[in-house]
Design a protein around this motif. Structure first.
Motif, PDB file in Angstrom:
ATOM      1  N   LEU A 199       0.825  -1.210   0.000  1.00  0.00           N
ATOM      2  CA  LEU A 199       0.000   0.000   0.000  1.00  0.00           C
ATOM      3  C   LEU A 199       0.861   1.262   0.000  1.00  0.00           C
ATOM      4  O   LEU A 199       0.485   2.275  -0.598  1.00  0.00           O
ATOM      5  N   ASP A 200       2.005   1.192   0.644  1.00  0.00           N
ATOM      6  CA  ASP A 200       2.837   2.380   0.848  1.00  0.00           C
ATOM      7  C   ASP A 200       3.803   2.635  -0.307  1.00  0.00           C
ATOM      8  O   ASP A 200       4.318   3.746  -0.442  1.00  0.00           O
ATOM      9  N   ASP A 201       4.044   1.627  -1.132  1.00  0.00           N
ATOM     10  CA  ASP A 201       5.112   1.735  -2.123  1.00  0.00           C
ATOM     11  C   ASP A 201       4.789   2.755  -3.215  1.00  0.00           C
ATOM     12  O   ASP A 201       3.682   2.774  -3.755  1.00  0.00           O
ATOM     13  N   LEU A 202       5.764   3.567  -3.509  1.00  0.00           N
ATOM     14  CA  LEU A 202       5.662   4.549  -4.589  1.00  0.00           C
ATOM     15  C   LEU A 202       6.766   4.379  -5.614  1.00  0.00           C
ATOM     16  O   LEU A 202       6.517   4.393  -6.820  1.00  0.00           O
ATOM     17  N   VAL A 203       7.997   4.167  -5.131  1.00  0.00           N
ATOM     18  CA  VAL A 203       9.151   4.171  -6.022  1.00  0.00           C
ATOM     19  C   VAL A 203       9.117   2.972  -6.961  1.00  0.00           C
ATOM     20  O   VAL A 203       9.202   3.112  -8.195  1.00  0.00           O
ATOM     21  N   PRO A 217      -0.714   5.488  -4.233  1.00  0.00           N
ATOM     22  CA  PRO A 217       0.402   6.395  -3.912  1.00  0.00           C
ATOM     23  C   PRO A 217       0.848   7.225  -5.109  1.00  0.00           C
ATOM     24  O   PRO A 217       1.194   8.407  -4.953  1.00  0.00           O
ATOM     25  N   ILE A 218       0.875   6.618  -6.294  1.00  0.00           N
ATOM     26  CA  ILE A 218       1.270   7.375  -7.493  1.00  0.00           C
ATOM     27  C   ILE A 218       0.243   8.459  -7.785  1.00  0.00           C
ATOM     28  O   ILE A 218       0.601   9.603  -8.125  1.00  0.00           O
ATOM     29  N   LYS A 219      -1.035   8.128  -7.634  1.00  0.00           N
ATOM     30  CA  LYS A 219      -2.093   9.101  -7.877  1.00  0.00           C
ATOM     31  C   LYS A 219      -2.022  10.246  -6.868  1.00  0.00           C
ATOM     32  O   LYS A 219      -2.175  11.427  -7.241  1.00  0.00           O
ATOM     33  N   ILE A 220      -1.785   9.929  -5.610  1.00  0.00           N
ATOM     34  CA  ILE A 220      -1.679  10.975  -4.586  1.00  0.00           C
ATOM     35  C   ILE A 220      -0.474  11.858  -4.850  1.00  0.00           C
ATOM     36  O   ILE A 220      -0.553  13.087  -4.748  1.00  0.00           O
ATOM     37  N   TYR A 221       0.644  11.253  -5.206  1.00  0.00           N
ATOM     38  CA  TYR A 221       1.850  12.036  -5.483  1.00  0.00           C
ATOM     39  C   TYR A 221       1.625  12.970  -6.672  1.00  0.00           C
ATOM     40  O   TYR A 221       2.037  14.136  -6.643  1.00  0.00           O
TER      41      TYR A 221
END
Length: 272
Positions: A199-203, A217-221
């Motif tokens: 859930l937390d992964d972005l990179v 996370p990608i959408k939030i970023y």
């Protein structure tokens, strides 16, 4: 026994405040009536309603949930098997290489892991999407499950398994009926840890995702780069609530399993 001094109390208070006050502020401002996230204009839950009508966030949340459930399940199975091999396998040829490959993602920078997986998928001609994100998340979260389960297997009393063998159980039946119920809290904890990491992964997800699969996370970023909106505060509050419920549930399950395991050990000792 060391006294709990004023300095210790102050340090502890400042430490917890540094960690949790920003989260508390985010939760409070998710109920802000104003569109400006830094200006309080009264209590309102309208941003939660707006969030539920935002199809892009809902699609990203569904992709993230699907990836998390599948990848954490795969990582739990593979991580548990790896832990069994490391703890019960004894010395075998390639053990050092195997353990190094299992624990490498723990210290490997996420950028390197994501780039390596990207190059692998490109070389294999695999289209990036949900499938590649699942493989990537299962790859790096499997080692965390292995560490958690290994720590439980090391302290496991193998005489209970030996008693099951004496009663006619096959190795698979003994694992299913004896070993797995005892190490279940560690397995569940490993699954929850893998799910949280997914859930937390972005990179890593940003390297392995495709146009048709955008994780939360990608959408939030991407949305935060254009400015923080109250909908993001509401979404973050929901995520905090989900994680909190998961942690509490895991804690209760672990305590109940510990009580059950203690009863089984007492019964086993009485029978012996």
């Amino acid at each position: 026994m060391k006294r709990f001094t004023l300095f210790n109390a102050t340090s502890l208070t400042l430490g917890f405040a540094f960690l949790y006050v920003p989260i508390l502020i985010l939760v409070i401002y998710s109920f802000n009536a104003s569109r400006l996230v830094t200006v309080w204009a009264g209590f309102s839950t309208k941003w939660y309603g707006e969030l539920l009508q935002n199809q892009q966030f809902l699609d990203a949340a569904w992709v993230t949930l699907k990836v998390g459930l599948i990848s954490s399940s795969i990582a739990t199975v593979l991580g548990t098997i790896a832990a069994l091999v490391l703890v019960r396998g004894g010395k075998f040829r390639g053990r050092t290489l195997f353990s190094g490959m299992i624990y490498a993602p723990l210290v490997m920078p996420e950028v390197i892991t994501g780039l390596s997986l990207l190059l692998l998928f490109i070389a294999a001609g695999v289209d990036r999407g949900v499938f590649t994100i699942v493989l990537a998340h299962a790859t790096f979260s499997m080692c965390y499950v292995s560490v958690v389960v290994s720590s439980r297997l090391i302290s496991f009393d193998q005489s209970i398994e030996e008693a099951a063998y004496d009663l006619g159980c096959t190795p698979f039946d003994a694992f299913k009926s004896v070993t797995l119920p005892i190490i279940a809290p560690a397995v569940i904890s490993g699954w929850l840890l893998a799910f949280t990491l997914s859930l937390d992964d972005l990179v890593i997800a940003s390297f392995t995702t495709g146009p048709a699969a955008t994780t939360l996370p990608i959408k939030i970023y991407s949305a935060v780069r254009l400015g923080v909106s109250p909908e993001i505060n509401a979404l973050s509050t929901l995520l905090i609530g989900i994680v909190t419920i998961g942690v509490i549930t895991a804690s209760i399950a672990t305590k109940r399993a510990a009580v059950h395991r203690k009863r089984q050990e007492e019964l086993a000792s009485q029978n012996n």
